[in-house]
Motif scaffolding. Structure first.
Motif, mmCIF file in Angstrom:
data_model
loop_
_atom_site.group_PDB
_atom_site.id
_atom_site.type_symbol
_atom_site.label_atom_id
_atom_site.label_comp_id
_atom_site.label_asym_id
_atom_site.label_seq_id
_atom_site.Cartn_x
_atom_site.Cartn_y
_atom_site.Cartn_z
ATOM 1 N N GLY A 106 -2.192 20.350 7.378
ATOM 2 C CA GLY A 106 -2.028 20.786 8.771
ATOM 3 C C GLY A 106 -2.045 19.695 9.829
ATOM 4 O O GLY A 106 -1.681 19.946 10.978
ATOM 5 N N ALA A 107 -2.489 18.469 9.510
ATOM 6 C CA ALA A 107 -2.498 17.405 10.531
ATOM 7 C C ALA A 107 -1.047 17.015 10.850
ATOM 8 O O ALA A 107 -0.185 17.079 9.966
ATOM 9 N N THR A 108 -0.784 16.629 12.109
ATOM 10 C CA THR A 108 0.590 16.227 12.441
ATOM 11 C C THR A 108 0.724 14.701 12.340
ATOM 12 O O THR A 108 -0.264 13.966 12.424
ATOM 13 N N TYR A 109 1.974 14.255 12.200
ATOM 14 C CA TYR A 109 2.270 12.816 12.102
ATOM 15 C C TYR A 109 1.747 12.091 13.331
ATOM 16 O O TYR A 109 1.122 11.034 13.235
ATOM 17 N N GLU A 110 1.992 12.672 14.505
ATOM 18 C CA GLU A 110 1.580 11.988 15.733
ATOM 19 C C GLU A 110 0.058 11.975 15.888
ATOM 20 O O GLU A 110 -0.502 11.009 16.402
ATOM 21 N N MET A 134 8.701 15.753 6.103
ATOM 22 C CA MET A 134 7.892 16.149 7.270
ATOM 23 C C MET A 134 7.925 17.661 7.472
ATOM 24 O O MET A 134 7.333 18.162 8.415
ATOM 25 N N ARG A 135 8.633 18.363 6.633
ATOM 26 C CA ARG A 135 8.790 19.823 6.735
ATOM 27 C C ARG A 135 9.267 20.217 8.123
ATOM 28 O O ARG A 135 8.748 21.125 8.766
ATOM 29 N N MET A 178 -2.971 15.023 3.890
ATOM 30 C CA MET A 178 -3.561 15.546 5.148
ATOM 31 C C MET A 178 -2.534 16.358 5.920
ATOM 32 O O MET A 178 -2.842 17.401 6.496
ATOM 33 N N ARG A 179 -1.296 15.850 5.941
ATOM 34 C CA ARG A 179 -0.244 16.577 6.678
ATOM 35 C C ARG A 179 0.023 17.930 6.033
ATOM 36 O O ARG A 179 0.254 18.920 6.727
ATOM 37 N N LEU A 180 -0.073 17.958 4.727
ATOM 38 C CA LEU A 180 0.169 19.255 4.067
ATOM 39 C C LEU A 180 -0.989 20.222 4.301
ATOM 40 O O LEU A 180 -0.847 21.426 4.106
ATOM 41 N N GLY A 220 0.832 -1.215 0.000
ATOM 42 C CA GLY A 220 0.000 0.000 0.000
ATOM 43 C C GLY A 220 0.859 1.254 0.000
ATOM 44 O O GLY A 220 2.070 1.207 -0.194
ATOM 45 N N ASP A 221 0.216 2.394 0.200
ATOM 46 C CA ASP A 221 0.964 3.632 0.379
ATOM 47 C C ASP A 221 0.135 4.577 1.245
ATOM 48 O O ASP A 221 -0.981 4.223 1.654
ATOM 49 N N ARG A 222 0.653 5.738 1.558
ATOM 50 C CA ARG A 222 -0.061 6.668 2.455
ATOM 51 C C ARG A 222 -0.109 8.071 1.842
ATOM 52 O O ARG A 222 0.069 9.074 2.529
ATOM 53 N N ALA A 223 -0.363 8.112 0.537
ATOM 54 C CA ALA A 223 -0.421 9.410 -0.148
ATOM 55 C C ALA A 223 -1.522 10.281 0.451
ATOM 56 O O ALA A 223 -1.379 11.499 0.560
ATOM 57 N N ASP A 224 -2.628 9.639 0.882
ATOM 58 C CA ASP A 224 -3.734 10.408 1.469
ATOM 59 C C ASP A 224 -3.293 11.112 2.758
ATOM 60 O O ASP A 224 -3.583 12.288 2.979
#
Ligand code: NIG
Ligand code: FE
Length: 409
Positions: free
Chosen positions: A91-95, A292-293, A87-89, A79-83
């Motif tokens: 504003g959502a954070t990784y954690e 992760m900017r 979302m992170r771009l 799979g992948d996590r492009a979605d």
């Protein structure tokens, strides 16, 4: 296997200090590879021409470097996590994503559902792209199975990549990547299973054991217990350390004599000095900071501490979908302040030392016949032309595996 002579090399990076300087650069060089192993590397004028069956390749003044050694990757996944990336771009954070059941857990779900052949095909396609960008040895971690069966299956797939493709693979068991959702309320039981069930089953297929020791993952106490048990199964230690927060993981890595401590975004000078004293290699992963900017680690602190530094892709579907070590070299220079000389050394010899491969990452008698012919007359172009694939030809164990530039990864 026919022997191979690569000559007409305008700038040969040997990483052999016998030729002077850190990169051991030889002008007008040649490399002779016999039975897959470098028999001789040096100035072409000093070469005694071999008499047997030798394939000769004249590279017409191009630069040649040792094959890249990518010492930290998670490329075995489905799979992948492009979605989530999108979302992170927004504003959502990784954690936050991780806490809401996404992140690593969503790749775990996709990986458990994939067949062995699907996992092999997806992983082999990624390692093919890595090879096309000049990586000839790669460390691959498990860690997206997080149960008895899937961790073992992942290590079997990782082993198959090494056996059935030209890429050389160093397998690492990362059963302690995160606590899987089904053990969210009983993490102690998960750690017990990692030690008591998964390690005994996976250790025969792995060279190292890694632990993601960080806020939201495993504690230093848990990491210590897992790595001590792993050592009893003959596995060397590596640690994801000080990536998200200051936890003491780097000093634990030094205390345990780990082969490497990786990420280190929050490590202080004292941590780096402890790693230097222990002979633990610091592995920096600038593709993560980019994706992760986040701020990049500063090469100056690492230089000051005297620690041995490797750079790697951390190729994974969440925090760094970067497959090209050439791109990592460019990031290390442009964003971390490494010199091109330091970055190329860290991407080749540094990576080899992080994996305990003392003959890899250099071109001298006895090292594997792994090299990259660049589409440039100097290694500096690797940083100067970020995003380009400058691998004109990639040789693994004396065999040209790719002689046309692959797609830019
Ligand atoms: O190295 N830090 C932990 N593991 C990976 C991320 C894995 C993922 O998000 O899928 C890393 O950054
Ligand atoms: Fe990682």
């Amino acid at each position: 296997m026919a022997d191979l002579l690569v000559h007409g090399i305008g700038q040969l990076v040997t990483n052999d200090p016998a030729h002077g300087g850190r990169l051991g650069i030889v002008a007008d060089g040649a490399v002779l590879i016999e039975s897959g192993v470098v028999a001789w590397a040096g100035p072409e004028g000093l070469l005694s021409r071999p008499s047997g069956d030798v394939t000769e390749i004249d590279v017409s003044g191009a630069a040649v470097i040792p094959g890249f050694v990518d010492c930290h990757t998670h490329v075995a996944f489905a799979g992948d996590r492009a979605d989530e990336f999108a979302m992170r771009l927004r504003g959502a954070t990784y954690e936050e994503i991780m806490a809401s059941g996404g992140g690593i857990a969503s790749t775990v779900q996709a990986t458990r559902a994939a067949t062995d052949d699907e996992l092999f095909a997806a992983t082999a396609e990624r390692t093919r792209r890595m090879l096309a960008a000049g990586t000839t040895t790669v460390e691959i971690k498990s860690g997206y199975g997080l149960d008895f069966t899937t961790e073992r299956r992942l290590l079997e797939v990782i082993t198959r990549i090494g056996a059935e493709t030209p890429m050389e693979v160093i397998p690492t068991f990362l059963g302690a990547h995160v606590v899987p959702p089904e053990f969210a309320d009983d993490r102690e039981e998960y750690v017990r299973r990692v030690i008591g069930e998964m390690l005994p089953s996976c250790a025969p297929l792995a060279r190292f054991c890694d632990v993601f020791c960080d806020r939201g993952a495993f504690t230093t106490g848990e990491a210590r217990a897992i790595l001590v048990a792993a050592a009893e199964h003959g596995l060397g230690a590596r640690m994801h350390a000080e990536q998200l927060a200051v936890t003491g993981a780097a000093t634990l890595a030094a205390e345990l004599g780990a082969a490497s401590a990786d990420h280190l975004d929050h490590a202080g000078l004292g941590d780096l000095e402890a790693l230097a004293a222990a002979g633990t290699v610091a592995v920096l992963l600038p593709g993560v900071s980019l994706s992760m900017r986040l701020p990049f680690p500063d090469a100056a602190a690492f230089r000051e501490s005297g620690v041995t530094v490797a750079i790697a892709t951390d190729a994974n579907p969440g925090t760094s979908y970067v497959l090209s070590m050439q791109f990592v070299v460019a990031l290390a220079c442009l964003e971390m302040g490494m010199t091109p000389e330091e970055a190329v050394w860290s991407a080749t010899r540094g990576g080899a030392l992080a994996l305990g491969l003392h003959q890899h990452g250099c071109l001298r008698a006895g090292s594997p016949g792994d090299l990259v012919v660049l589409d440039a007359d100097s290694y500096v172009h690797l940083a100067y032309q970020p995003g380009a694939n400058l691998a004109r030809m990639v040789v693994k164990g004396g065999v040209p595996v790719l002689s046309e530039p692959g797609p830019t990864s």
